[in-house]
Every structure is written in structure tokens, then in C-alpha cells.
Design a protein around this motif. Structure first.
Motif, PDB file in Angstrom:
ATOM      1  N   PRO A 144       0.809  -1.226   0.000  1.00 16.97           N
ATOM      2  CA  PRO A 144       0.000   0.000   0.000  1.00 16.97           C
ATOM      3  C   PRO A 144       0.840   1.273   0.000  1.00 16.97           C
ATOM      4  O   PRO A 144       1.972   1.289   0.477  1.00 16.97           O
ATOM      5  N   LYS A 145       0.269   2.327  -0.551  1.00 16.15           N
ATOM      6  CA  LYS A 145       0.924   3.627  -0.523  1.00 16.15           C
ATOM      7  C   LYS A 145       0.905   4.172   0.902  1.00 16.15           C
ATOM      8  O   LYS A 145       0.159   3.716   1.756  1.00 16.15           O
ATOM      9  N   ASP A 146       1.719   5.190   1.130  1.00 18.58           N
ATOM     10  CA  ASP A 146       1.908   5.689   2.491  1.00 18.58           C
ATOM     11  C   ASP A 146       0.682   6.339   3.100  1.00 18.58           C
ATOM     12  O   ASP A 146       0.636   6.585   4.301  1.00 18.58           O
ATOM     13  N   ASN A 147      -0.320   6.650   2.297  1.00 17.36           N
ATOM     14  CA  ASN A 147      -1.517   7.262   2.865  1.00 17.36           C
ATOM     15  C   ASN A 147      -2.469   6.211   3.438  1.00 17.36           C
ATOM     16  O   ASN A 147      -3.556   6.537   3.892  1.00 17.36           O
ATOM     17  N   ASP A 148      -2.055   4.948   3.409  1.00 18.16           N
ATOM     18  CA  ASP A 148      -2.846   3.879   4.005  1.00 18.16           C
ATOM     19  C   ASP A 148      -2.211   3.498   5.339  1.00 18.16           C
ATOM     20  O   ASP A 148      -1.169   4.009   5.726  1.00 18.16           O
ATOM     21  N   LEU A 149      -2.874   2.575   6.065  1.00 18.47           N
ATOM     22  CA  LEU A 149      -2.353   2.122   7.353  1.00 18.47           C
ATOM     23  C   LEU A 149      -1.269   1.082   7.090  1.00 18.47           C
ATOM     24  O   LEU A 149      -1.558  -0.066   6.740  1.00 18.47           O
ATOM     25  N   CYS A 150      -0.007   1.477   7.230  1.00 15.81           N
ATOM     26  CA  CYS A 150       1.098   0.584   6.894  1.00 15.81           C
ATOM     27  C   CYS A 150       2.350   0.998   7.661  1.00 15.81           C
ATOM     28  O   CYS A 150       2.368   2.019   8.345  1.00 15.81           O
ATOM     29  N   ILE A 151       3.399   0.187   7.530  1.00 15.62           N
ATOM     30  CA  ILE A 151       4.637   0.400   8.271  1.00 15.62           C
ATOM     31  C   ILE A 151       5.591   1.242   7.430  1.00 15.62           C
ATOM     32  O   ILE A 151       5.936   0.868   6.305  1.00 15.62           O
ATOM     33  N   THR A 152       6.030   2.358   7.969  1.00 14.46           N
ATOM     34  CA  THR A 152       6.929   3.259   7.247  1.00 14.46           C
ATOM     35  C   THR A 152       8.369   3.095   7.741  1.00 14.46           C
ATOM     36  O   THR A 152       8.625   2.361   8.694  1.00 14.46           O
ATOM     37  N   SER A 153       9.270   3.780   7.079  1.00 17.45           N
ATOM     38  CA  SER A 153      10.675   3.764   7.491  1.00 17.45           C
ATOM     39  C   SER A 153      10.821   4.365   8.883  1.00 17.45           C
ATOM     40  O   SER A 153      10.040   5.230   9.290  1.00 17.45           O
ATOM     41  N   THR A 154      11.836   3.907   9.601  1.00 20.91           N
ATOM     42  CA  THR A 154      12.102   4.442  10.936  1.00 20.91           C
ATOM     43  C   THR A 154      12.895   5.744  10.814  1.00 20.91           C
ATOM     44  O   THR A 154      13.736   5.873   9.923  1.00 20.91           O
ATOM     45  N   PRO A 155      12.638   6.724  11.695  1.00 21.16           N
ATOM     46  CA  PRO A 155      13.407   7.974  11.651  1.00 21.16           C
ATOM     47  C   PRO A 155      14.890   7.712  11.889  1.00 21.16           C
ATOM     48  O   PRO A 155      15.267   6.901  12.726  1.00 21.16           O
ATOM     49  N   LYS A 156      15.744   8.375  11.130  1.00 27.23           N
ATOM     50  CA  LYS A 156      17.186   8.189  11.243  1.00 27.23           C
ATOM     51  C   LYS A 156      17.820   9.320  12.050  1.00 27.23           C
ATOM     52  O   LYS A 156      17.495  10.482  11.839  1.00 27.23           O
ATOM     53  N   PRO A 157      18.710   8.989  12.990  1.00 21.47           N
ATOM     54  CA  PRO A 157      19.422  10.050  13.722  1.00 21.47           C
ATOM     55  C   PRO A 157      20.331  10.831  12.785  1.00 21.47           C
ATOM     56  O   PRO A 157      20.882  10.274  11.835  1.00 21.47           O
ATOM     57  N   VAL A 158      20.487  12.100  13.069  1.00 25.17           N
ATOM     58  CA  VAL A 158      21.331  12.950  12.231  1.00 25.17           C
ATOM     59  C   VAL A 158      22.801  12.658  12.538  1.00 25.17           C
ATOM     60  O   VAL A 158      23.239  12.730  13.681  1.00 25.17           O
ATOM     61  N   GLU A 159      23.549  12.291  11.493  1.00 22.27           N
ATOM     62  CA  GLU A 159      24.968  12.003  11.664  1.00 22.27           C
ATOM     63  C   GLU A 159      25.772  13.294  11.555  1.00 22.27           C
ATOM     64  O   GLU A 159      25.686  14.010  10.565  1.00 22.27           O
ATOM     65  N   VAL A 160      26.521  13.590  12.585  1.00 27.14           N
ATOM     66  CA  VAL A 160      27.334  14.805  12.576  1.00 27.14           C
ATOM     67  C   VAL A 160      28.799  14.501  12.295  1.00 27.14           C
ATOM     68  O   VAL A 160      29.566  15.391  11.947  1.00 27.14           O
ATOM     69  N   LYS A 161      29.215  13.245  12.400  1.00 25.19           N
ATOM     70  CA  LYS A 161      30.604  12.887  12.168  1.00 25.19           C
ATOM     71  C   LYS A 161      30.891  12.780  10.673  1.00 25.19           C
ATOM     72  O   LYS A 161      30.082  12.270   9.903  1.00 25.19           O
ATOM     73  N   ASN A 162      32.034  13.231  10.291  1.00 23.10           N
ATOM     74  CA  ASN A 162      32.505  13.123   8.921  1.00 23.10           C
ATOM     75  C   ASN A 162      33.440  11.923   8.833  1.00 23.10           C
ATOM     76  O   ASN A 162      34.665  12.055   8.892  1.00 23.10           O
ATOM     77  N   VAL A 163      32.865  10.741   8.717  1.00 20.71           N
ATOM     78  CA  VAL A 163      33.646   9.506   8.725  1.00 20.71           C
ATOM     79  C   VAL A 163      34.172   9.221   7.324  1.00 20.71           C
ATOM     80  O   VAL A 163      33.445   9.329   6.332  1.00 20.71           O
ATOM     81  N   CYS A 164      35.426   8.861   7.244  1.00 22.48           N
ATOM     82  CA  CYS A 164      36.048   8.547   5.959  1.00 22.48           C
ATOM     83  C   CYS A 164      35.324   7.365   5.299  1.00 22.48           C
ATOM     84  O   CYS A 164      35.003   6.379   5.978  1.00 22.48           O
ATOM     85  N   PRO A 165      35.084   7.434   3.992  1.00 24.21           N
ATOM     86  CA  PRO A 165      34.403   6.327   3.297  1.00 24.21           C
ATOM     87  C   PRO A 165      35.084   4.980   3.505  1.00 24.21           C
ATOM     88  O   PRO A 165      34.422   3.955   3.640  1.00 24.21           O
TER      89      PRO A 165
END
Length: 327
Positions: A144-165
Motif C-alpha cells: 500500500p501507498k503511504d496514505n494507508d495504514l502501513c509500516i513506514t521507514s524508521t526515523p534516522k538520527p542525524v549524523e554529525v561525524k565526517n567519517v572517511c568512506p
């Protein structure tokens, strides 16, 4: 449907505040040999590795993939376990377990289409590397599309570290296989010296311990020089001390070996098994072997085969008339 309703549903789902399905919970309600038609709640089995620590304890059976025995669920779910080790998307487990071990409510709660598309975009190319297409049973337009009753992605914490690839990526057996299969040069080294260059690159002088892939790297004794592009402009906790060996992957750019991934701690048991398997099977990247031969998956397969073998051939009394027990 109002987005707040969907959000409340997800919070309800994640916290495990799930009411008993049909008000009738009984873990002995059926034998696994039977086919189940009426949905029931049942405890998530401990051998369902894919969905360990998912946030709730009971699942709906049949599940949302129409598996109606626990044997079928665990067998089919086992094929997806290595994908968690690669960590191609942070919501892979949430998406797969919403289908394999759906939470018990008075109606099925499907994953949203956007959740499927996000996981697919992160993982499909990695799956194709090993010869696995995105399966039709999890085709995103089924959800189902997101306007229906369904499971969405979990909120992601904001990454402040600049980690080398080169310092990112999972330190798992599946992660090792993935980096190995997607690199031209793979070594185990012990770093002796680190120098920061004027252009921001970091230069490492190292001693080769093992060569897993030679690529275009010239054989020049045990000494090897590595470069991490713009390593001085990012953070990497892994290169602050050199007391242990490093697993390093990369490719040649001109006459320089540029590191694409490195981590220390190859003494970990599961990682050592993965490295031994790479040495024994140089063609491990073909046909999905790298994923399906990972220590975690291989271990599950071995234990499952042993259980099946014990059921077919129960232990016999090995005592002879003399009373001696033969090993």
C-alpha cells in the motif's frame, strides 16, 4: 488516511504493544506438520535468526507471504539473513520481518510501498552482484501507498561525524565477502607508519601478511604502500593505533594503491572463518556463494541438517552384551 494515524500505528508496532490476535493465544494450538488456514498468534521461534530482537515476541501465522508453518517460515527467511550482514539499508530487517514475522493485531499490517522501495534501492544492486534478482514476492507495487495504514521507514538520527568512506561499512562476515567481491586488491596487512600528505591524502607504509587478491599490485617483497584519499579531512577511529592486523581492500589508481575499505580486528572468530573460506574458495563470488556460504548462514544450514538427521536416525543403543560402550 491521516498521516498521524499511520505514525501512531508505527509507534504501536515498534514498542511491541500488540493485543492478542483473535483473543486466543495458545502456543500448542497446532503441530507444525499441519497446514494452517485460520490466522493465529504464535511465539517467534528462537531459530528465526532474521527477526531476532525485532521488538515484539509474537507473530501472525500464516504470515504475509502465505507461509503457514514455522518450518516453512524459518527455511525461507534463512536465505535473507546474509543481507542483514551486508547492511545495504538500515530498514532491511524492519521490511523483511514485517512480512516473515508480522506483528499480531486484529488485521494484517503491511509494509508501506515507500519502505519497500527504499530497501530495494539500497539492496537490489548488491543482490544482483551475486546473481539474485529482486524477488517477485516482494515486488513493491504489491504494497500500500503511504496514505494507508502501513509500516513506514524508521526515523534516522542525524549524523554529525565526517567519517572517511574507507572506514565505513559492516565488520561482519557478509561485509567481508561483499568488499572482497567488489574489489580488485584484497590484503591483510600490519601498518608500520602513517604520514599525512600536503594534498590531504594519508600514506601508510605496511607489511603484507596475506594476499587474497593480487589485482594489479606489483609483487615487491613484503612491504606495501597504501593511500587513503583525503583521509586527513575526515575521521577514522580504526587507524588511531596499529597494534593489530588490518583487512584492506582497494584498487590501483595509476601507480598508487588506493584503499576503499579497511578495518582492524581480523582475529574475531567469525571474521577469521570468512577469511579462511575466501582462501579455500577463490570463486566464492560466483552465483551467490559469497552470501550463502557466510559463517552465519552455513551454521544455520549445518544445524538444520543435523536436526533432520537426528529425526530420521534416532540414537541406537551402542552397548554390547559385555556392557562396554563403543564411541
Amino acid at each position: 488516511m491521516d498521516y498521524r494515524v499511520c505514525f501512531i500505528c508505527v509507534i504501536f508496532f515498534k514498542l511491541g504493544l500488540c493485543a492478542p490476535y483473535l483473543g486466543d493465544i495458545n502456543t500448542d494450538w497446532a503441530l507444525l506438520s499441519g497446514r494452517i488456514h485460520q490466522p493465529k498468534c504464535i511465539d517467534i521461534p528462537s531459530n528465526l535468526t532474521l527477526c531476532k530482537n525485532i521488538g515484539y515476541n509474537q507473530m501472525r501465522l500464516p504470515n504475509l507471504l502465505d507461509h503457514d508453518t514455522l518450518a516453512e517460515v524459518t527455511q525461507q527467511a534463512g536465505s535473507w539473513v546474509p543481507l542483514l550482514g551486508i547492511q545495504c539499508h538500515s530498514d532491511t530487517k524492519l521490511f523483511l520481518c514485517s512480512l516473515f514475522s508480522p506483528v499480531c493485531l486484529d488485521r494484517p499490517i503491511w509494509p508501506c510501498r515507500s519502505l519497500c522501495e527504499a530497501v530495494k534501492s539500497g539492496c537490489e544492486s548488491r543482490m544482483r552482484t551475486y546473481g539474485f534478482p529482486w524477488p517477485d514476492m516482494v515486488r513493491c507495487d504489491k504494497f500500500p501507498k503511504d496514505n494507508d495504514l502501513c509500516i513506514t521507514s524508521t526515523p534516522k538520527p542525524v549524523e554529525v561525524k565526517n567519517v572517511c568512506p574507507a572506514c565505513q561499512g559492516p565488520d561482519t562476515p557478509e561485509g567481508i565477502f561483499d568488499k572482497y567481491c567488489n574489489s580488485d586488491i584484497v590484503l591483510k596487512v600490519r601498518i608500520k607508519k602513517k604520514i599525512t600528505l600536503k594534498n590531504g591524502d594519508i600514506k601508510f607504509t605496511a607489511q603484507k601478511k596475506s594476499i587474497y587478491k593480487q589485482g594489479a599490485l606489483k609483487r615487491s617483497g613484503r612491504r606495501v604502500v597504501l593511500y587513503m584519499k583525503k583521509g586527513a579531512n575526515c575521521e577514522c577511529e580504526r587507524i588511531k593505533d596499529f597494534q593489530t592486523a588490518y583487512f584492506v581492500t582497494g584498487r590501483m589508481e595509476g601507480d598508487k594503491f588506493m584503499v576503499s575499505y579497511m578495518f582492524k580486528g581480523v582475529k574475531k572468530r567469525a571474521l577469521k572463518k570468512a577469511l579462511r573460506l575466501i582462501k579455500k574458495k577463490p570463486d566464492i563470488c560466483k552465483g551467490g556463494k559469497a552470501l550463502m556460504d557466510s559463517p552465519a548462514t552455513a551454521g544455520e544450514t549445518v544445524h538444520r541438517k543435523r536436526r533432520q538427521e537426528r529425526k530420521r536416525h534416532p540414537k541406537k543403543d551402542t552397548k554390547k552384551q559385555t556392557g562396554k560402550v563403543h564411541p
